[in-house]
Design a protein around this motif. Sequence first.
Motif, PDB file in Angstrom:
ATOM      1  N   PHE A   7       0.804  -1.209   0.000  1.00  0.00           N
ATOM      2  CA  PHE A   7       0.000   0.000   0.000  1.00  0.00           C
ATOM      3  C   PHE A   7       0.848   1.275   0.000  1.00  0.00           C
ATOM      4  N   GLN A   8       2.151   1.128   0.110  1.00  0.00           N
ATOM      5  CA  GLN A   8       3.009   2.303   0.150  1.00  0.00           C
ATOM      6  C   GLN A   8       3.041   2.980  -1.215  1.00  0.00           C
ATOM      7  N   LEU A   9       2.889   4.289  -1.192  1.00  0.00           N
ATOM      8  CA  LEU A   9       2.938   5.056  -2.427  1.00  0.00           C
ATOM      9  C   LEU A   9       4.277   5.778  -2.509  1.00  0.00           C
ATOM     10  N   ARG A  10       4.943   5.632  -3.618  1.00  0.00           N
ATOM     11  CA  ARG A  10       6.243   6.270  -3.792  1.00  0.00           C
ATOM     12  C   ARG A  10       6.165   7.192  -5.000  1.00  0.00           C
ATOM     13  N   GLN A  11       6.428   8.446  -4.760  1.00  0.00           N
ATOM     14  CA  GLN A  11       6.319   9.420  -5.843  1.00  0.00           C
ATOM     15  C   GLN A  11       7.422   9.195  -6.869  1.00  0.00           C
ATOM     16  N   LYS A  12       7.032   9.003  -8.111  1.00  0.00           N
ATOM     17  CA  LYS A  12       7.993   8.769  -9.182  1.00  0.00           C
ATOM     18  C   LYS A  12       8.692  10.069  -9.560  1.00  0.00           C
ATOM     19  N   ILE A  13       9.869   9.921 -10.159  1.00  0.00           N
ATOM     20  CA  ILE A  13      10.608  11.084 -10.629  1.00  0.00           C
ATOM     21  C   ILE A  13      10.171  11.401 -12.054  1.00  0.00           C
ATOM     22  N   ALA A  14       9.908  12.677 -12.310  1.00  0.00           N
ATOM     23  CA  ALA A  14       9.559  13.115 -13.659  1.00  0.00           C
ATOM     24  C   ALA A  14      10.843  13.325 -14.461  1.00  0.00           C
ATOM     25  N   ASN A  15      10.801  12.984 -15.727  1.00  0.00           N
ATOM     26  CA  ASN A  15      11.956  13.125 -16.613  1.00  0.00           C
ATOM     27  C   ASN A  15      11.547  14.015 -17.772  1.00  0.00           C
ATOM     28  N   ILE A  16      12.130  15.198 -17.814  1.00  0.00           N
ATOM     29  CA  ILE A  16      11.681  16.213 -18.766  1.00  0.00           C
ATOM     30  C   ILE A  16      12.803  16.610 -19.720  1.00  0.00           C
ATOM     31  N   ILE A  17      12.469  16.610 -21.001  1.00  0.00           N
ATOM     32  CA  ILE A  17      13.371  17.061 -22.049  1.00  0.00           C
ATOM     33  C   ILE A  17      12.811  18.363 -22.601  1.00  0.00           C
ATOM     34  N   ILE A  18      13.621  19.411 -22.625  1.00  0.00           N
ATOM     35  CA  ILE A  18      13.192  20.685 -23.213  1.00  0.00           C
ATOM     36  C   ILE A  18      14.137  20.990 -24.375  1.00  0.00           C
ATOM     37  N   LYS A  19      13.592  20.941 -25.585  1.00  0.00           N
ATOM     38  CA  LYS A  19      14.378  21.238 -26.786  1.00  0.00           C
ATOM     39  C   LYS A  19      13.879  22.532 -27.413  1.00  0.00           C
ATOM     40  N   ASP A  20      14.546  22.934 -28.490  1.00  0.00           N
ATOM     41  CA  ASP A  20      14.122  24.159 -29.177  1.00  0.00           C
ATOM     42  C   ASP A  20      12.665  24.095 -29.616  1.00  0.00           C
ATOM     43  N   HIS A  21      12.178  22.895 -29.949  1.00  0.00           N
ATOM     44  CA  HIS A  21      10.863  22.783 -30.572  1.00  0.00           C
ATOM     45  C   HIS A  21       9.829  22.017 -29.751  1.00  0.00           C
ATOM     46  N   VAL A  22      10.237  21.417 -28.621  1.00  0.00           N
ATOM     47  CA  VAL A  22       9.291  20.542 -27.929  1.00  0.00           C
ATOM     48  C   VAL A  22       9.668  20.350 -26.464  1.00  0.00           C
ATOM     49  N   ILE A  23       8.652  20.062 -25.645  1.00  0.00           N
ATOM     50  CA  ILE A  23       8.856  19.597 -24.263  1.00  0.00           C
ATOM     51  C   ILE A  23       8.325  18.168 -24.205  1.00  0.00           C
ATOM     52  N   ARG A  24       9.136  17.251 -23.698  1.00  0.00           N
ATOM     53  CA  ARG A  24       8.677  15.864 -23.559  1.00  0.00           C
ATOM     54  C   ARG A  24       8.867  15.395 -22.126  1.00  0.00           C
ATOM     55  N   TYR A  25       7.998  14.487 -21.723  1.00  0.00           N
ATOM     56  CA  TYR A  25       8.017  13.982 -20.349  1.00  0.00           C
ATOM     57  C   TYR A  25       7.725  12.487 -20.367  1.00  0.00           C
ATOM     58  N   VAL A  26       8.487  11.718 -19.602  1.00  0.00           N
ATOM     59  CA  VAL A  26       8.171  10.304 -19.419  1.00  0.00           C
ATOM     60  C   VAL A  26       8.265   9.939 -17.943  1.00  0.00           C
ATOM     61  N   GLU A  27       7.524   8.921 -17.603  1.00  0.00           N
ATOM     62  CA  GLU A  27       7.557   8.367 -16.254  1.00  0.00           C
ATOM     63  C   GLU A  27       7.564   6.848 -16.378  1.00  0.00           C
ATOM     64  N   LEU A  28       8.470   6.208 -15.668  1.00  0.00           N
ATOM     65  CA  LEU A  28       8.573   4.756 -15.726  1.00  0.00           C
ATOM     66  C   LEU A  28       7.765   4.105 -14.607  1.00  0.00           C
ATOM     67  N   LYS A  29       7.164   2.981 -14.929  1.00  0.00           N
ATOM     68  CA  LYS A  29       6.524   2.171 -13.899  1.00  0.00           C
ATOM     69  C   LYS A  29       7.568   1.291 -13.234  1.00  0.00           C
ATOM     70  N   GLN A  30       8.459   0.715 -14.048  1.00  0.00           N
ATOM     71  CA  GLN A  30       9.566  -0.078 -13.528  1.00  0.00           C
ATOM     72  C   GLN A  30      10.654  -0.159 -14.595  1.00  0.00           C
ATOM     73  N   THR A  31      11.862  -0.537 -14.167  1.00  0.00           N
ATOM     74  CA  THR A  31      12.990  -0.571 -15.102  1.00  0.00           C
ATOM     75  C   THR A  31      13.333  -1.976 -15.581  1.00  0.00           C
ATOM     76  N   THR A  32      12.948  -3.016 -14.824  1.00  0.00           N
ATOM     77  CA  THR A  32      13.271  -4.393 -15.220  1.00  0.00           C
ATOM     78  C   THR A  32      12.042  -5.280 -15.098  1.00  0.00           C
ATOM     79  N   PRO A  33      11.381  -5.620 -16.215  1.00  0.00           N
ATOM     80  CA  PRO A  33      11.619  -5.081 -17.549  1.00  0.00           C
ATOM     81  C   PRO A  33      11.205  -3.609 -17.616  1.00  0.00           C
TER      82      PRO A  33
END
Length: 332
Positions: A7-33
């Motif tokens: 039941f423990q909730l752990r706040q995920k880290i946001a990963n943000i890319i800011i380029k000349d033409h776009v802002i992108r964001y991803v969040e992972l649920k898990q890394t393996t897989p």
Amino acid sequence: MKMFKGFQLRQKIANIIIKDHVIRYVELKQTTPLILSRCEERYLPSGIIQEGKIVDRETLETILEECVSDWKLKNRRVRFIVPDPVVVIRTISLPKGLEEDEIRSYLFMELGTTIHLPFEEPVFDYTILERTNEKLVILLFAAPEHIVKSYSELLEDVKLRPIAADISPLCIYRLFHTADQTKKEEHLLLVQVDLSAINVSAFHQHRPVFMRQLLFEGKFEQWEKKVDAFGNIVLEWKGKEDEPLRQLEDVYKEIERVMSFYRFSIQQGNGQISRILLTGDHPYLPQIYATMRERFDIVEMLSENLIVSDNSKTIPPSYHLALGLALKEGTS
């Protein structure tokens, strides 16, 4: 009373890319897989950021505030990338007697005096390339402090908490390494073809050796946004018909020059590029891949089986950079 672990909730880290033409964001649920929980993007009007430098901060802050609100990121910890055009990577020989814990202090003292960079007051990091009884060689990564600070402060002003910055070649390599597409003994060339630039970086022994960037002349407003069958935004060219193809011809020539430079100048004829790893957000990436396969025959893209999405949505290569950033260790 202890809470059940499930039941423990752990706040995920946001990963943000800011380029000349776009802002992108991803969040992972898990890394393996590697399971992607969420990915979002917001295209920017032309001229807000130019060659990695924020030109219209007020508009950019307004847009980023909307992204934070729409994507529900308020008060989240965030990783970001230092823009490619402002990053300098240099191989530098240091006094062989320097101890590991003395290198950073030495660099602080010598940057701007005996070690010259094209800007003052840098932020920097380094990795040791070679240490013997005769020499000590490092790879230095540097960027202007005021530009890195401008992005960090921007993120703070829109109620995010920046905790780590990275550079794109390391992020892309990290992703291909996760896909088991890198080998220590190989001489690898990472080619990242984006809408406004191509970034080319060479890796050997799992370390970057050099990086070079080529900017495109084409204007972003000449690309028209449309939605494909998978719900992704795709871009269609509305300018002169042959212009993107002409620019891409320059890309292939630049790759050939880089490969020659790497073989004869960096490796002194003792090594050459053995594989090219291709990614990026350019709308013509499939055509670029096909052409490069014909020309070089050592090109591959990221394994399609690496990334699984929570909703089985196809993940385009445009998110590869943000995914590589999300795999950065030591900040979770």
